[in-house]
Design a protein around this motif. Sequence first.
Motif, mmCIF file in Angstrom:
data_model
loop_
_atom_site.group_PDB
_atom_site.id
_atom_site.type_symbol
_atom_site.label_atom_id
_atom_site.label_comp_id
_atom_site.label_asym_id
_atom_site.label_seq_id
_atom_site.Cartn_x
_atom_site.Cartn_y
_atom_site.Cartn_z
ATOM 1 N N LEU A 88 0.826 -1.209 0.000
ATOM 2 C CA LEU A 88 0.000 0.000 0.000
ATOM 3 C C LEU A 88 0.860 1.258 0.000
ATOM 4 O O LEU A 88 0.613 2.199 -0.764
ATOM 5 N N LEU A 89 1.880 1.270 0.845
ATOM 6 C CA LEU A 89 2.735 2.451 0.938
ATOM 7 C C LEU A 89 3.593 2.642 -0.314
ATOM 8 O O LEU A 89 3.800 3.769 -0.778
ATOM 9 N N SER A 90 4.082 1.549 -0.858
ATOM 10 C CA SER A 90 4.979 1.642 -2.021
ATOM 11 C C SER A 90 4.310 2.296 -3.213
ATOM 12 O O SER A 90 4.936 3.059 -3.956
ATOM 13 N N GLY A 91 3.029 2.014 -3.397
ATOM 14 C CA GLY A 91 2.333 2.566 -4.550
ATOM 15 C C GLY A 91 2.236 4.075 -4.529
ATOM 16 O O GLY A 91 2.073 4.713 -5.573
ATOM 17 N N SER A 92 2.322 4.661 -3.330
ATOM 18 C CA SER A 92 2.215 6.123 -3.215
ATOM 19 C C SER A 92 3.494 6.748 -2.688
ATOM 20 O O SER A 92 3.470 7.889 -2.195
ATOM 21 N N ALA A 93 4.597 6.041 -2.771
ATOM 22 C CA ALA A 93 5.865 6.560 -2.249
ATOM 23 C C ALA A 93 6.201 7.967 -2.759
ATOM 24 O O ALA A 93 6.675 8.811 -1.990
ATOM 25 N N PRO A 94 5.976 8.274 -4.032
ATOM 26 C CA PRO A 94 6.340 9.619 -4.517
ATOM 27 C C PRO A 94 5.478 10.746 -3.958
ATOM 28 O O PRO A 94 5.901 11.908 -3.989
ATOM 29 N N THR A 95 4.275 10.415 -3.433
ATOM 30 C CA THR A 95 3.341 11.476 -3.042
ATOM 31 C C THR A 95 3.032 11.521 -1.548
ATOM 32 O O THR A 95 2.497 12.512 -1.059
ATOM 33 N N ARG A 118 8.404 13.366 -0.413
ATOM 34 C CA ARG A 118 7.486 14.328 0.210
ATOM 35 C C ARG A 118 7.065 13.928 1.626
ATOM 36 O O ARG A 118 6.282 14.643 2.264
ATOM 37 N N LEU A 119 7.559 12.804 2.131
ATOM 38 C CA LEU A 119 7.160 12.338 3.464
ATOM 39 C C LEU A 119 7.662 13.303 4.534
ATOM 40 O O LEU A 119 8.862 13.490 4.709
ATOM 41 N N LEU A 136 15.352 4.047 6.519
ATOM 42 C CA LEU A 136 14.206 4.764 5.976
ATOM 43 C C LEU A 136 14.422 6.270 6.035
ATOM 44 O O LEU A 136 14.122 6.994 5.077
ATOM 45 N N LEU A 137 14.955 6.769 7.147
ATOM 46 C CA LEU A 137 15.147 8.210 7.293
ATOM 47 C C LEU A 137 16.047 8.770 6.199
ATOM 48 O O LEU A 137 15.827 9.890 5.713
ATOM 49 N N ARG A 138 17.027 8.019 5.789
ATOM 50 C CA ARG A 138 17.943 8.503 4.749
ATOM 51 C C ARG A 138 17.274 8.594 3.388
ATOM 52 O O ARG A 138 17.787 9.260 2.491
ATOM 53 N N GLN A 139 16.117 7.936 3.237
ATOM 54 C CA GLN A 139 15.382 7.986 1.972
ATOM 55 C C GLN A 139 14.204 8.950 2.036
ATOM 56 O O GLN A 139 13.393 8.988 1.123
ATOM 57 N N ALA A 140 14.107 9.690 3.140
ATOM 58 C CA ALA A 140 12.995 10.634 3.314
ATOM 59 C C ALA A 140 13.562 12.012 3.640
ATOM 60 O O ALA A 140 13.546 12.455 4.788
ATOM 61 N N PRO A 141 14.055 12.731 2.650
ATOM 62 C CA PRO A 141 14.750 14.000 2.908
ATOM 63 C C PRO A 141 13.871 15.092 3.484
ATOM 64 O O PRO A 141 14.383 16.041 4.087
ATOM 65 N N SER A 142 12.554 15.003 3.297
ATOM 66 C CA SER A 142 11.654 16.047 3.783
ATOM 67 C C SER A 142 11.095 15.755 5.171
ATOM 68 O O SER A 142 10.335 16.564 5.720
ATOM 69 N N LEU A 143 11.453 14.620 5.750
ATOM 70 C CA LEU A 143 10.900 14.234 7.053
ATOM 71 C C LEU A 143 11.307 15.241 8.121
ATOM 72 O O LEU A 143 12.487 15.526 8.323
#
Length: 389
Positions: A88-95, A118-119, A136-143
Motif C-alpha cells: 500500500l505504501l509503495s504505490g504512493s511513495a512519490p506522493t 514528500r514524506l 528509511l530516514l535517509r530515503q525521506a529528505p523532507s521528514l
Amino acid sequence: MTSVTKCIYKRTSGPDKTLVEALTTIPLLTSFELVDTTFQRAQNPGFNLITGLTRVAFRFSDYWRNHTPADRWDLAVMQREAYYLWVLLSGSAPTLEYVEIPGETACPEEMSERYWPRLRHLVLHGVVPYRPLIPLLRQAPSLCILDVQCVHETNSPKFFIYPESHFDGAARMPVIRSLTLTNPSLDDRIFHYLSDAHYLSFAPLPTPRYYSDEISLLYTPIWNATQATAALLCSRVPHLTELRISVLSDGCLELVQAISESFPLLKVLELHRYPTTTPTSPQPFDVREVSLALASLPRLTELRLDLNIEHEGALPWESHPSQRTALLVSKIIQQLKSVSFLRGVQGVRERRVPQDDSAYWEKYNVFWEEGEVRVSPEDLDFLNYPYNV
C-alpha cells in the motif's frame, strides 16, 4: 463520489479487492485510513492498485495485547499485515506526506528501497520496530516530524532509531524539527541530529501513573536525571521551544537547572517525576527551588508538572498539588501564563492510552491584577473565580 478525498475503513476483517477497486474510481482520493483491521484472510486485497495518496494511517483503538484481537499477533497474520502495508505504501511513495503504522509491522529496511521525497510526518504506534529506522530516514529528505509512540517488550533488545553500527558520515539526514520517542536509548546517534528541533518528547508509554501492573510484558524504561541531562546536552537544541520529559525522582533539580541553562527559547515544559525502583523513600521535591531554576527562562509561559508527591494513605494518582502550589510557582516564574499538575484520578484501572490526555491535567491560568498574581482553574470562569491564596 468525484469530490471524496478521504476514506476511513473500520472493520475487523481486512478490505478486499471489491473495495480497493471502488477506491480506484475516486479521482481525488488522497487519504486512506484503516482502523481496527486485521488481515486474517489470505487473499491479496490489491493494494498495488492504489496510487497517488498523500496520507495513509493504519491504527488500532487500543494497541495493548489485552485489547487488540488475539489472532492478529499470530506470526503468519503479522507477516501478511506487514506485506500488505508495504504494498500500500509503495504505490504512493512519490506522493505520501503522512504515514501512521504499527511499529511491530513497520519494515524500515524494505521501505528504504523506495524514495519518499514528500514524506514529512511518520508516526509509529504499538510495539517498537524490531529494526532501526535510519535506513528509511535517509530515503525521506523532507521528514521533519518523527513520532515513535511505542511500548517495549520485556527482554527484547534496545530500540534504536540510529544505532552506532549504522553510522555513515557521508549519508544525508533529514532535518528533524519534532521528535517523540517513548523508548529513548542514551547511545542512540539520533541525538546528534536534533539541532533544528523545536519540540522533543521523551516520556514512557504506557504512562506509569495511570496504568496498573497487569501489563507486565510491555513497558518503556525511564531515564534517571543523569541520563536525561546527558541526552539533552548531547542534542544541542538551541531552538527548542517545547520539552516533554520523564525521569526518576533522583537528581531532578540538576536536570531542571540543565534545562534552564541549555534552552533559552523554551516556552512549554512538561516534567514527569517517577519514583525509583529501589525500596527507598521518594526524594523530596522542592517546588520553590525548581521554580527558581526555571525563572531564568524568559519565554517560559506554560509549565506542566507531574510531581509524584506521595501523601500518607493516598494512591499515586490521588496526590496532586493545590492552587497554593500553583500560586507559589507563578509568583517565582512571573512570566507564566498557565501552570498544570497531573489531575487526581481515583480508581483508575483503564490501560488505554488516551488520544488526548488534557483531561488528566489540572490547569490553572495565571494573571496579574494590581501587582498581585492570581491563579484561576481553567474549568471555572476565568474572571469570576480568581484565587489569591
